[in-house]
Design a protein around this motif. Structure first.
Motif, PDB file in Angstrom:
ATOM      1  N   SER A 137       8.912   2.406  -5.563  1.00 11.95           N
ATOM      2  CA  SER A 137       8.696   1.276  -4.661  1.00 11.95           C
ATOM      3  C   SER A 137       7.231   1.159  -4.275  1.00 11.95           C
ATOM      4  O   SER A 137       6.650   0.067  -4.295  1.00 11.95           O
ATOM      5  CB  SER A 137       9.569   1.443  -3.411  1.00 11.95           C
ATOM      6  N   ARG A 138       6.596   2.275  -3.934  1.00  7.45           N
ATOM      7  CA  ARG A 138       5.182   2.241  -3.573  1.00  7.45           C
ATOM      8  C   ARG A 138       4.334   1.823  -4.774  1.00  7.45           C
ATOM      9  O   ARG A 138       3.337   1.091  -4.628  1.00  7.45           O
ATOM     10  CB  ARG A 138       4.743   3.615  -3.076  1.00  7.45           C
ATOM     11  N   ASP A 139       4.695   2.284  -5.977  1.00  9.20           N
ATOM     12  CA  ASP A 139       3.933   1.922  -7.164  1.00  9.20           C
ATOM     13  C   ASP A 139       3.979   0.413  -7.407  1.00  9.20           C
ATOM     14  O   ASP A 139       2.951  -0.206  -7.721  1.00  9.20           O
ATOM     15  CB  ASP A 139       4.498   2.670  -8.376  1.00  9.20           C
ATOM     16  N   LEU A 140       5.159  -0.186  -7.226  1.00 11.16           N
ATOM     17  CA  LEU A 140       5.272  -1.630  -7.429  1.00 11.16           C
ATOM     18  C   LEU A 140       4.488  -2.401  -6.378  1.00 11.16           C
ATOM     19  O   LEU A 140       3.823  -3.399  -6.691  1.00 11.16           O
ATOM     20  CB  LEU A 140       6.741  -2.046  -7.398  1.00 11.16           C
ATOM     21  N   VAL A 141       4.549  -1.971  -5.130  1.00 10.31           N
ATOM     22  CA  VAL A 141       3.826  -2.682  -4.068  1.00 10.31           C
ATOM     23  C   VAL A 141       2.323  -2.587  -4.292  1.00 10.31           C
ATOM     24  O   VAL A 141       1.578  -3.530  -3.987  1.00 10.31           O
ATOM     25  CB  VAL A 141       4.225  -2.116  -2.687  1.00 10.31           C
TER      26      VAL A 141
ATOM     27  N   LEU B 221      13.196  -2.253  -1.769  1.00 13.29           N
ATOM     28  CA  LEU B 221      13.025  -2.729  -3.133  1.00 13.29           C
ATOM     29  C   LEU B 221      13.941  -2.008  -4.115  1.00 13.29           C
ATOM     30  O   LEU B 221      13.811  -2.214  -5.328  1.00 13.29           O
ATOM     31  CB  LEU B 221      11.569  -2.537  -3.579  1.00 13.29           C
ATOM     32  N   ALA B 222      14.848  -1.163  -3.609  1.00 13.26           N
ATOM     33  CA  ALA B 222      15.643  -0.317  -4.494  1.00 13.26           C
ATOM     34  C   ALA B 222      16.416  -1.135  -5.528  1.00 13.26           C
ATOM     35  O   ALA B 222      16.522  -0.749  -6.688  1.00 13.26           O
ATOM     36  CB  ALA B 222      16.599   0.552  -3.665  1.00 13.26           C
ATOM     37  N   ARG B 223      16.974  -2.267  -5.129  1.00 13.54           N
ATOM     38  CA  ARG B 223      17.799  -3.073  -6.034  1.00 13.54           C
ATOM     39  C   ARG B 223      16.981  -3.990  -6.936  1.00 13.54           C
ATOM     40  O   ARG B 223      17.550  -4.700  -7.764  1.00 13.54           O
ATOM     41  CB  ARG B 223      18.796  -3.903  -5.229  1.00 13.54           C
ATOM     42  N   ALA B 224      15.681  -4.001  -6.744  1.00 12.04           N
ATOM     43  CA  ALA B 224      14.833  -4.881  -7.557  1.00 12.04           C
ATOM     44  C   ALA B 224      13.785  -4.110  -8.345  1.00 12.04           C
ATOM     45  O   ALA B 224      12.933  -4.730  -8.971  1.00 12.04           O
ATOM     46  CB  ALA B 224      14.146  -5.912  -6.651  1.00 12.04           C
ATOM     47  N   LEU B 225      13.834  -2.779  -8.324  1.00  7.85           N
ATOM     48  CA  LEU B 225      12.786  -1.990  -8.965  1.00  7.85           C
ATOM     49  C   LEU B 225      12.732  -2.249 -10.466  1.00  7.85           C
ATOM     50  O   LEU B 225      11.672  -2.559 -11.017  1.00  7.85           O
ATOM     51  CB  LEU B 225      13.020  -0.496  -8.692  1.00  7.85           C
ATOM     52  N   VAL B 226      13.864  -2.117 -11.152  1.00  4.43           N
ATOM     53  CA  VAL B 226      13.881  -2.273 -12.603  1.00  4.43           C
ATOM     54  C   VAL B 226      13.526  -3.707 -12.994  1.00  4.43           C
ATOM     55  O   VAL B 226      12.720  -3.942 -13.905  1.00  4.43           O
ATOM     56  CB  VAL B 226      15.258  -1.872 -13.163  1.00  4.43           C
ATOM     57  N   LYS B 227      14.106  -4.666 -12.307  1.00 10.49           N
ATOM     58  CA  LYS B 227      13.854  -6.068 -12.660  1.00 10.49           C
ATOM     59  C   LYS B 227      12.386  -6.442 -12.431  1.00 10.49           C
ATOM     60  O   LYS B 227      11.771  -7.127 -13.270  1.00 10.49           O
ATOM     61  CB  LYS B 227      14.777  -6.978 -11.843  1.00 10.49           C
ATOM     62  N   LEU B 228      11.797  -6.010 -11.326  1.00  9.69           N
ATOM     63  CA  LEU B 228      10.401  -6.327 -11.063  1.00  9.69           C
ATOM     64  C   LEU B 228       9.484  -5.663 -12.086  1.00  9.69           C
ATOM     65  O   LEU B 228       8.506  -6.268 -12.550  1.00  9.69           O
ATOM     66  CB  LEU B 228      10.017  -5.881  -9.649  1.00  9.69           C
TER      67      LEU B 228
END
Length: 496
Positions: free
Chosen positions: A50-54, A236-243
């Protein structure tokens, strides 16, 4: 013999479509961990991703910022419910003085800490706030400051038994009744190592050591999703892979467009040893390049042909595909598609208002059930108790009237509507019909009704003293009640 679960005794038909070992559910491998076990060994990885995506994904960062700016904004402010007007004003005045010094790091005020804690909850799933009590010589309005800690300070894998019957689960110590009695925290963020200011702890410890802090000094902010949950889940747990895959897809499409923009031609010839007109020196791979200048007509030799590259194009489906995927990401994050992307091309007044109303209901639930209950109210209680202990507030019989003194109403920042005129007209109608009070209407915009009334009175007094008359002053729209015409009397109907 194979056991079949969930099969009706009448005809052998499953009670539900999702059970059994049929063709459609054959590859559906499920588990049913408890609220604690579900995050026990996964939250560190979820938090890291989550932190990596943000950090590197613009859409993830925009979604987090959008929710924080709506849930917190300029701050969720308290309004004391003490009946004594003078005491209430004293409480508010002291509170505003303390807000400037509330941050132990000195980087922001109390309402900035609210936004920082909310952001940490969204990005990392939770936030820890440590109450730091100060000495009188520190010169604070009230001897209390707040230290925000990221959830990495609380080791998720620390599970042990303690003497006396207490247990430690995910870094939190519980008594035999399941009450939180202490938090076992790292001295410094484990991801900072020796770079953390507290990593050496003055030579008395290391960053991998844990310190037992009483639960009364720790505020644990997270959104509980299941009964019995003790740690928070990144939003963001449910959107990690999709994002992550959307980011890769968009980057690949950008590279494809860049490649397609390179106008390239390939010349074929029957005799490779012959030179072409305009052929240049060989490149690094030994292949000769022929240039093409504007306005020229290149004459090819017999047996030569030119073929241009034609990369495949996704056409008009690219934008629509991203739009559908972003709607799923927005739903997973609890915000609207327009807030996530800033795309307003397909909205009108009715659609965007309906979407905002639904989002605001969800946001208000988080504000009052999570942020106010878990963060604001405990800080208000600790601040009031410390102020009473120091004598900063004249709270007589505080122990006997504790509930009365601690009563407060928390007012979030007001919402800005799509069409303010329509909303104000509807609010005015509700007030005139007795369905809404002025105080509640003012609170809906994030203001205190007493402050508004006081400012209106001061403005009217100053205008009267200077002889000013404004169109915005409704006192001049109608004559005073004292100057109203007298009620006519009935004529004397008796005979003379």
């Amino acid at each position: 013999m194979r056991r079949r679960v969930g099969i009706s005794l009448l005809g052998g038909t499953p009670f539900y479509d999702g059970i059994g070992g049929g063709r459609r559910a054959l590859a559906w491998q499920v588990g049913n961990p408890g609220a604690v076990a579900a995050l026990a060994y996964t939250q560190n990885e979820l938090r890291a991703k989550s932190r990596d995506l943000v950090r590197r994904n613009a859409w993830a960062a925009a979604g987090v910022e959008a929710f924080v700016s709506n849930a917190i904004g300029t701050g969720i402010k308290p309004q004391s419910m003490v009946a004594d007007n003078a005491l209430r004003e004293t409480i508010h005045s002291l509170w505003w003085d303390w807000c400037e010094d509330a941050d132990a790091a000195g980087l922001t005020d109390f309402y900035g800490l609210q936004a920082l804690a909310c952001r940490a909850m969204l990005e990392g799933g939770e936030c820890l706030v440590r109450l730091r009590y100060r000495r009188p010589e520190d010169g604070l309005a009230v001897g209390l400051q707040l230290q925000l800690l990221e959830p990495e300070h609380l080791p998720a894998t620390l599970n042990s038994e303690r003497p006396g019957g207490n247990v430690i689960r995910a870094g939190i110590e519980f008594d035999k009744l399941g009450r939180r009695v202490a938090y076992h925290l790292y001295n410094a963020h484990p991801g900072d190592g020796s770079l953390a200011p507290m990593s050496g702890n003055g030579g008395t410890g290391s960053s991998i050591d844990t310190v037992r802090v009483p639960a009364a000094e720790i505020i644990h902010l997270f959104r509980p999703l299941r009964p019995g949950q003790i740690r928070g889940e990144p939003w963001l747990a449910r959107a990690l892979v999709k994002l992550n895959e959307l980011d890769q897809y968009d980057d690949a499409e950008l590279v494809r467009k860049k490649t397609a923009a390179m106008f390239a031609g390939f010349i074929t010839r029957l005799s490779p040893e012959d030179s072409l007109m305009g052929e240049g020196l060989p490149d690094a791979n030994g292949a000769a390049m022929a240039g093409l200048e504007p306005g020229t007509m290149q004459i090819l030799e017999p047996g030569e042909d030119v073929k241009f590259s034609q990369p495949a194009d996704v056409g008009a489906s690219y934008a629509e595909f991203l739009r559908i995927q972003f709607r799923a990401v927005a739903a997973a994050m609890g915000i609207t598609y327009e807030m996530l992307t800033g795309d307003l091309t397909q909205v009108n007044y009715s659609s965007i208002r309906a979407g905002l109303l639904e989002f605001r209901r969800r946001c208000e639930a988080i504000q009052h059930n999570v942020i106010v209950h878990q963060l604001c109210c405990p800080i208000w209680r600790a601040w009031m108790e410390q102020a009473a202990l120091e004598g900063a507030l004249p709270l007589t019989d505080f122990s006997q009237k504790r509930r009365e003194y601690l009563a407060a109403k928390w007012i979030p920042q007001g919402w800005q509507w799509v069409d303010p005129k329509k909303e104000f007209d509807a609010m005015l109608t509700a007030i005139r019909a007795g369905l809404l009070s002025r105080s509640e209407a003012i609170s809906a915009f994030g203001y205190d009704a007493e402050d508004i009334d006081r400012e209106i009175a001061l403005d009217n007094q100053r205008a009267d003293e200077l002889g000013l008359v404004f169109d915005s002053d409704p006192r001049h729209d109608k004559p005073p009640f004292a100057a109203a015409a007298p009620v006519p009397t009935q004529p004397d109907l008796q005979d003379n």
